[in-house]
Design a protein around this motif. Structure first.
Motif, PDB file in Angstrom:
ATOM      1  N   ARG A  52       5.960  11.163  -0.103  1.00 35.67           N
ATOM      2  CA  ARG A  52       5.540  10.456  -1.316  1.00 35.67           C
ATOM      3  C   ARG A  52       5.975   9.004  -1.225  1.00 35.67           C
ATOM      4  NH1 ARG A  52       8.251  13.537  -5.460  1.00 35.67           N
ATOM      5  NH2 ARG A  52       9.217  14.556  -3.705  1.00 35.67           N
ATOM      6  N   GLY A  53       5.083   8.175  -0.666  1.00 33.35           N
ATOM      7  CA  GLY A  53       5.337   6.742  -0.621  1.00 33.35           C
ATOM      8  C   GLY A  53       6.287   6.311   0.485  1.00 33.35           C
ATOM      9  N   TYR A  54       6.501   5.001   0.540  1.00 32.23           N
ATOM     10  CA  TYR A  54       7.294   4.420   1.610  1.00 32.23           C
ATOM     11  C   TYR A  54       8.778   4.753   1.476  1.00 32.23           C
ATOM     12  CZ  TYR A  54       3.132   1.643   2.800  1.00 32.23           C
ATOM     13  OH  TYR A  54       1.886   1.244   3.162  1.00 32.23           O
ATOM     14  N   GLY A  55       9.221   5.058   0.268  1.00 28.59           N
ATOM     15  CA  GLY A  55      10.623   5.440   0.077  1.00 28.59           C
ATOM     16  C   GLY A  55      10.946   6.677   0.902  1.00 28.59           C
ATOM     17  N   ASP A  56      10.054   7.645   0.829  1.00 28.37           N
ATOM     18  CA  ASP A  56      10.196   8.882   1.602  1.00 28.37           C
ATOM     19  C   ASP A  56      10.183   8.594   3.103  1.00 28.37           C
ATOM     20  OD1 ASP A  56      10.611  11.082   0.111  1.00 28.37           O
ATOM     21  OD2 ASP A  56       8.570  11.910   0.300  1.00 28.37           O
ATOM     22  N   LEU A  57       9.238   7.769   3.503  1.00 26.55           N
ATOM     23  CA  LEU A  57       9.120   7.392   4.922  1.00 26.55           C
ATOM     24  C   LEU A  57      10.453   6.813   5.407  1.00 26.55           C
ATOM     25  CD1 LEU A  57       7.559   6.467   7.562  1.00 26.55           C
ATOM     26  CD2 LEU A  57       7.007   4.370   6.320  1.00 26.55           C
TER      27      LEU A  57
ATOM     28  N   GLY B 272       0.817  -1.227   0.000  1.00 27.13           N
ATOM     29  CA  GLY B 272       0.000   0.000   0.000  1.00 27.13           C
ATOM     30  C   GLY B 272       0.843   1.266   0.000  1.00 27.13           C
ATOM     31  N   ASN B 273       0.233   2.370   0.418  1.00 24.83           N
ATOM     32  CA  ASN B 273       1.005   3.607   0.493  1.00 24.83           C
ATOM     33  C   ASN B 273       0.570   4.508   1.655  1.00 24.83           C
ATOM     34  OD1 ASN B 273      -1.438   4.422  -0.407  1.00 24.83           O
ATOM     35  ND2 ASN B 273      -0.739   5.205  -2.396  1.00 24.83           N
ATOM     36  N   GLU B 274      -0.247   3.956   2.575  1.00 23.94           N
ATOM     37  CA  GLU B 274      -0.734   4.759   3.707  1.00 23.94           C
ATOM     38  C   GLU B 274       0.296   4.808   4.821  1.00 23.94           C
ATOM     39  OE1 GLU B 274      -4.358   3.547   5.471  1.00 23.94           O
ATOM     40  OE2 GLU B 274      -5.458   4.968   4.231  1.00 23.94           O
ATOM     41  N   ILE B 275       0.637   6.034   5.253  1.00 24.85           N
ATOM     42  CA  ILE B 275       1.625   6.150   6.326  1.00 24.85           C
ATOM     43  C   ILE B 275       0.926   6.541   7.617  1.00 24.85           C
ATOM     44  CG2 ILE B 275       3.814   7.218   6.991  1.00 24.85           C
ATOM     45  CD1 ILE B 275       4.448   7.566   4.065  1.00 24.85           C
ATOM     46  N   LEU B 276       0.334   5.534   8.249  1.00 32.01           N
ATOM     47  CA  LEU B 276      -0.416   5.740   9.485  1.00 32.01           C
ATOM     48  C   LEU B 276      -0.077   4.619  10.472  1.00 32.01           C
ATOM     49  CD1 LEU B 276      -3.934   6.474   7.910  1.00 32.01           C
ATOM     50  CD2 LEU B 276      -2.331   8.168   8.850  1.00 32.01           C
ATOM     51  N   PHE B 277      -0.190   4.927  11.767  1.00 32.33           N
ATOM     52  CA  PHE B 277      -0.042   3.862  12.755  1.00 32.33           C
ATOM     53  C   PHE B 277      -1.192   2.880  12.562  1.00 32.33           C
ATOM     54  CE2 PHE B 277       2.474   7.171  14.789  1.00 32.33           C
ATOM     55  CZ  PHE B 277       3.545   6.433  15.278  1.00 32.33           C
ATOM     56  N   SER B 278      -0.932   1.598  12.759  1.00 29.23           N
ATOM     57  CA  SER B 278      -1.972   0.607  12.510  1.00 29.23           C
ATOM     58  C   SER B 278      -1.673  -0.674  13.270  1.00 29.23           C
ATOM     59  CB  SER B 278      -2.036   0.340  11.006  1.00 29.23           C
ATOM     60  OG  SER B 278      -2.629  -0.899  10.759  1.00 29.23           O
TER      61      SER B 278
ATOM     62  N   ALA C  47       4.066  12.784  19.649  1.00 30.10           N
ATOM     63  CA  ALA C  47       2.815  12.035  19.768  1.00 30.10           C
ATOM     64  C   ALA C  47       2.478  11.423  18.403  1.00 30.10           C
ATOM     65  CB  ALA C  47       1.691  12.968  20.198  1.00 30.10           C
ATOM     66  N   GLU C  48       1.697  10.322  18.423  1.00 31.48           N
ATOM     67  CA  GLU C  48       1.350   9.634  17.168  1.00 31.48           C
ATOM     68  C   GLU C  48       0.772  10.581  16.134  1.00 31.48           C
ATOM     69  OE1 GLU C  48      -0.993   6.086  17.449  1.00 31.48           O
ATOM     70  OE2 GLU C  48       0.594   5.027  18.557  1.00 31.48           O
ATOM     71  N   ARG C  49      -0.104  11.443  16.608  1.00 32.83           N
ATOM     72  CA  ARG C  49      -0.781  12.369  15.698  1.00 32.83           C
ATOM     73  C   ARG C  49       0.235  13.257  14.971  1.00 32.83           C
ATOM     74  NH1 ARG C  49      -3.239  16.681  18.046  1.00 32.83           N
ATOM     75  NH2 ARG C  49      -2.849  15.591  20.001  1.00 32.83           N
ATOM     76  N   ASP C  50       1.206  13.727  15.730  1.00 32.64           N
ATOM     77  CA  ASP C  50       2.217  14.614  15.149  1.00 32.64           C
ATOM     78  C   ASP C  50       3.140  13.863  14.198  1.00 32.64           C
ATOM     79  OD1 ASP C  50       1.179  16.778  16.542  1.00 32.64           O
ATOM     80  OD2 ASP C  50       2.361  16.287  18.324  1.00 32.64           O
ATOM     81  N   VAL C  51       3.387  12.610  14.524  1.00 35.59           N
ATOM     82  CA  VAL C  51       4.216  11.798  13.631  1.00 35.59           C
ATOM     83  C   VAL C  51       3.491  11.637  12.300  1.00 35.59           C
ATOM     84  CG1 VAL C  51       5.165   9.492  13.221  1.00 35.59           C
ATOM     85  CG2 VAL C  51       5.381  10.551  15.489  1.00 35.59           C
ATOM     86  N   GLU C  52       2.208  11.284  12.361  1.00 40.78           N
ATOM     87  CA  GLU C  52       1.447  11.091  11.121  1.00 40.78           C
ATOM     88  C   GLU C  52       1.401  12.385  10.320  1.00 40.78           C
ATOM     89  OE1 GLU C  52      -2.239   9.399  12.487  1.00 40.78           O
ATOM     90  OE2 GLU C  52      -1.377   7.366  12.597  1.00 40.78           O
ATOM     91  N   ARG C  53       1.313  13.490  11.035  1.00 40.46           N
ATOM     92  CA  ARG C  53       1.292  14.787  10.349  1.00 40.46           C
ATOM     93  C   ARG C  53       2.621  15.042   9.630  1.00 40.46           C
ATOM     94  NH1 ARG C  53      -0.523  18.838  14.469  1.00 40.46           N
ATOM     95  NH2 ARG C  53      -2.383  17.545  14.473  1.00 40.46           N
ATOM     96  N   ASP C  54       3.725  14.655  10.290  1.00 38.15           N
ATOM     97  CA  ASP C  54       5.046  14.823   9.667  1.00 38.15           C
ATOM     98  C   ASP C  54       5.130  14.110   8.314  1.00 38.15           C
ATOM     99  OD1 ASP C  54       5.970  16.280  11.762  1.00 38.15           O
ATOM    100  OD2 ASP C  54       7.401  14.788  12.506  1.00 38.15           O
TER     101      ASP C  54
END
Ligand code: TRP
Length: 342
Positions: free
Chosen positions: A276-281, A236-242, A264-271
């Protein structure tokens, strides 16, 4: 004789141990060392490099000697401050082996045969040492002789801390109140780093020889970058805690980023909202890990350049540890009826 209370009655006393085997990696740092360092002011800490435990399974003497010094240097490099905490090598303080003997004699063998770690480590082995069976009694002595309230350990050690309470409780009943019964402090799931090659398995020193499994604390930036860029994710391509096992790889990378940046998790997801995709992550996670570990690696090499100073620091820790555990051992000896030498 009365029960010796911890010197410092305001701060809770903490005891933890780490084996000088395998290469320390990011999982050890996030799950243990980093928290040890952060707790140095709030609590009274004893950190022990448990070389007596390390010889309960196959080992190589030269590797053990090298890894004991390396681990001490890594812990100091991570920020364990000898003015605040006691860091020492278990075999430097003979009370551990002596106290273990006395505790052996109040511990039924059947309690030890029940330990799941013993069963795991002994099944399929041609020969199992007596030390391996006795391992949890040695650990109980480590904890009980320091009157520790808290024992920060991984989930795999929970049963050993429960056993410590059973052994301490039995001694107290048989010979009078002697020991504080400790509590295991287990990091929450978020504080657990999973393998980069298999995000459903805990990152462990035992697998750190497998390529792509772990980031070792002394890895050079290039290696860290390479390991993280290769981390297993999903399609996939979603960058969220799960909690979804399918997304465990992404969740693990986010968890590492969260602990290191202390967000905090929320701030991480915002970052990562603009990633653009998992490469960036992966690139950004690698960057924070590299910057976190850079000063640790540098300090480590400084310390290893001056082995005499490192050995001196270990000797200071051993003196501090003796100050606490020797009176407790004397008390144990008195309670069981030994004539104390005049
Ligand atoms: N058995 C622990 C482990 O492998 C190490 C250990 C030895 C320990 N003695 C201890 C941990 C006392 C906490 C307290 O992780």
């Amino acid at each position: 004789m009365t029960v010796q209370e911890p010197h410092d009655t305001i701060r809770r006393r903490v005891f933890s141990g780490v084996q000088p085997s395998g290469d320390p990696q990011l999982g050890n740092y996030i799950g243990a060392f980093k928290q040890w360092v952060e707790n140095q002011d709030a609590k009274e800490n004893f950190f022990c490099i448990v070389d007596l435990h390390a010889i309960t399974v196959d080992f190589d003497p030269d590797a053990l000697r090298r890894q004991t010094r390396e681990l001490a240097a890594i812990l100091f490099a991570c920020g364990i401050d000898p003015d605040k905490s006691t860091l020492f090598v278990q075999s430097h303080v003979t009370t551990h082996a002596e106290g273990c003997w006395i505790l052996n004699c109040v511990t039924p063998v059947s309690w030890l045969e029940r330990m799941t770690q013993y069963k795991d480590k002994s099944t399929g082995q041609e020969s199992v040492s007596t030390g391996l069976l006795d391992y949890p009694v040695l650990m109980a002595g480590d904890i009980l002789m320091y009157s520790a309230h808290e024992v920060p350990v991984g989930d795999d050690q929970r049963q050993h801390v429960e056993l410590t309470r059973d052994i301490g409780g039995r001694f107290n009943r048989l010979f009078g109140e002697t020991f504080v019964l400790p509590e295991a402090i287990i990091p929450e799931v978020g504080g657990r780093v999973m393998g980069l090659n298999d995000p459903n398995v805990k990152m462990s020193k035992s697998y750190s020889h497998i390529r792509g499994h772990a980031v070792r604390l002394l890895d050079e930036p290039k290696e860290i970058q390479r390991s993280i860029m290769r981390a297993v994710t999903d399609s996939g391509n979603e960058i969220l805690f799960s909690e979804d096992p399918e997304k465990a790889g992404v969740n693990n990378l986010l968890g590492i980023y969260k602990v290191i940046t202390d967000k905090a998790e929320r701030d991480v997801e915002r970052d990562f909202a603009d990633a653009r995709g998992y490469g960036d992550l992966k690139r950004r996670v690698a960057e924070v890990v590299i910057e976190e570990l850079r000063p640790i690696r540098e300090r480590y090499y400084e310390l290893m350049d001056d082995v005499a100073e490192l050995d001196r620091l270990m000797a200071v820790g051993a003196d501090q540890a003796r100050e606490v555990s020797e009176p407790k051992l004397e008390e144990m000896k008195h309670r069981v009826g030994f004539v104390l030498p005049g």
